[in-house]
Motif scaffolding. Structure first.
Motif, short mmCIF file in Angstrom:
data_model
loop_
_atom_site.label_atom_id
_atom_site.label_comp_id
_atom_site.label_asym_id
_atom_site.label_seq_id
_atom_site.Cartn_x
_atom_site.Cartn_y
_atom_site.Cartn_z
N ALA A 159 2.39 -11.32 3.89
CA ALA A 159 1.20 -10.83 4.60
C ALA A 159 0.47 -9.82 3.74
O ALA A 159 1.11 -9.00 3.06
CB ALA A 159 1.59 -10.21 5.93
N PRO A 160 -0.85 -9.86 3.75
CA PRO A 160 -1.61 -8.83 3.03
C PRO A 160 -1.32 -7.45 3.62
O PRO A 160 -1.01 -7.32 4.81
CB PRO A 160 -3.07 -9.22 3.26
CG PRO A 160 -3.05 -10.58 3.84
CD PRO A 160 -1.70 -10.81 4.42
N ASP A 161 -1.41 -6.44 2.79
CA ASP A 161 -1.17 -5.08 3.26
C ASP A 161 -2.20 -4.71 4.32
O ASP A 161 -3.37 -5.03 4.21
CB ASP A 161 -1.28 -4.09 2.10
CG ASP A 161 -0.18 -4.30 1.07
OD1 ASP A 161 0.89 -4.82 1.45
OD2 ASP A 161 -0.40 -3.95 -0.10
N SER A 162 -1.72 -4.04 5.34
CA SER A 162 -2.65 -3.54 6.35
C SER A 162 -3.20 -2.21 5.85
O SER A 162 -2.56 -1.50 5.08
CB SER A 162 -1.95 -3.35 7.69
OG SER A 162 -0.93 -2.39 7.57
N PHE A 163 -4.40 -1.90 6.29
CA PHE A 163 -5.02 -0.65 5.88
C PHE A 163 -4.45 0.49 6.70
O PHE A 163 -4.42 0.43 7.92
CB PHE A 163 -6.54 -0.71 6.05
CG PHE A 163 -7.22 0.57 5.69
CD1 PHE A 163 -7.30 0.97 4.37
CD2 PHE A 163 -7.76 1.38 6.67
CE1 PHE A 163 -7.92 2.15 4.02
CE2 PHE A 163 -8.39 2.57 6.33
CZ PHE A 163 -8.47 2.95 5.01
N ASP A 164 -4.00 1.51 6.03
CA ASP A 164 -3.48 2.71 6.69
C ASP A 164 -4.44 3.86 6.40
O ASP A 164 -4.49 4.37 5.28
CB ASP A 164 -2.08 3.03 6.16
CG ASP A 164 -1.45 4.21 6.87
OD1 ASP A 164 -2.09 4.78 7.79
OD2 ASP A 164 -0.31 4.56 6.52
N PRO A 165 -5.25 4.26 7.40
CA PRO A 165 -6.25 5.30 7.14
C PRO A 165 -5.64 6.64 6.76
O PRO A 165 -6.30 7.47 6.16
CB PRO A 165 -7.03 5.39 8.44
CG PRO A 165 -6.17 4.78 9.47
CD PRO A 165 -5.28 3.80 8.77
N THR A 166 -4.36 6.84 7.07
CA THR A 166 -3.73 8.11 6.69
C THR A 166 -3.40 8.16 5.21
O THR A 166 -3.09 9.23 4.69
CB THR A 166 -2.43 8.34 7.51
OG1 THR A 166 -1.50 7.32 7.17
CG2 THR A 166 -2.74 8.34 8.99
N LYS A 167 -3.46 7.00 4.54
CA LYS A 167 -3.17 6.94 3.11
C LYS A 167 -4.42 6.66 2.29
O LYS A 167 -4.32 6.33 1.12
CB LYS A 167 -2.11 5.86 2.83
CG LYS A 167 -0.77 6.18 3.45
CD LYS A 167 0.22 5.11 3.13
CE LYS A 167 1.56 5.41 3.80
NZ LYS A 167 2.51 4.35 3.61
#
Length: 172
Positions: A159-167
């Motif tokens: 699965a493609p990486d999910s976006f983590d707004p904290t990073k």
């Protein structure tokens, strides 16, 4: 063996970043020259505008082809962000197949147009337009290869990486 490929790939990516940094430096120096000539020496020079535009085109397309990572791409996070791995894989396959089709479908016409533009050149620097716009062909081929790879990865179960707004960061 794959770690050796990863090291070579990272080294090439770093050299591509260096090249873009030099292009940006060149654009900045040309910009300062343009200001100095126009407002200090009261002389209008046109080649600085041409050089800045050429560098900008090459920076954007070269950077998109060889420097920007998939996680850095802009996404419609309303759907992508909250999706689980399975739906994100499906979205990745759909978008990859669509982009490969569109880039592949347009590639012959793009190559034909770029090669045709050898008859024209820029006004001041006399850069042939086929040289100037050839980076788009490189960009299109790189996008086809990238999205074929991402499609294969998604089909294989990664699965493609999910976006983590904290990073979120500036890339540093």
């Amino acid at each position: 063996m794959s770690s050796k490929f990863a090291m070579v790939g990272e080294w090439l990516r770093n050299r591509a970043e260096n090249l873009i940094a030099f292009m940006l430096l060149g654009m900045f120096v040309i910009f300062l020259m343009q200001i100095a000539f126009r407002y200090v020496l009261n002389v209008s020079i046109g080649w600085t505008h041409e050089a800045s535009v050429a560098l900008w085109i090459w920076m954007v397309l070269f950077g998109s082809a060889f420097v920007i990572r998939e996680i850095d791409e802009i996404r419609f996070d309303l759907f992508w962000g909250p999706a689980a791995d399975g739906p994100r894989r499906v979205m990745q396959v759909i978008s990859a197949v669509s982009l490969v089709f569109l880039f592949g479908w347009s590639l012959p016409a793009v190559i034909d147009y770029v090669t045709f533009m050898k008859v024209e050149s820029t006004a001041y620097l006399k850069i042939r337009f086929d040289y100037l716009f050839s980076i788009y062909v490189v960009f299109a081929v790189a996008m086809i290869i990238r999205y074929v790879w991402l499609c294969v990865q998604a089909i294989r179960g990664k699965a493609p990486d999910s976006f983590d707004p904290t990073k979120a960061s500036s890339g540093v």
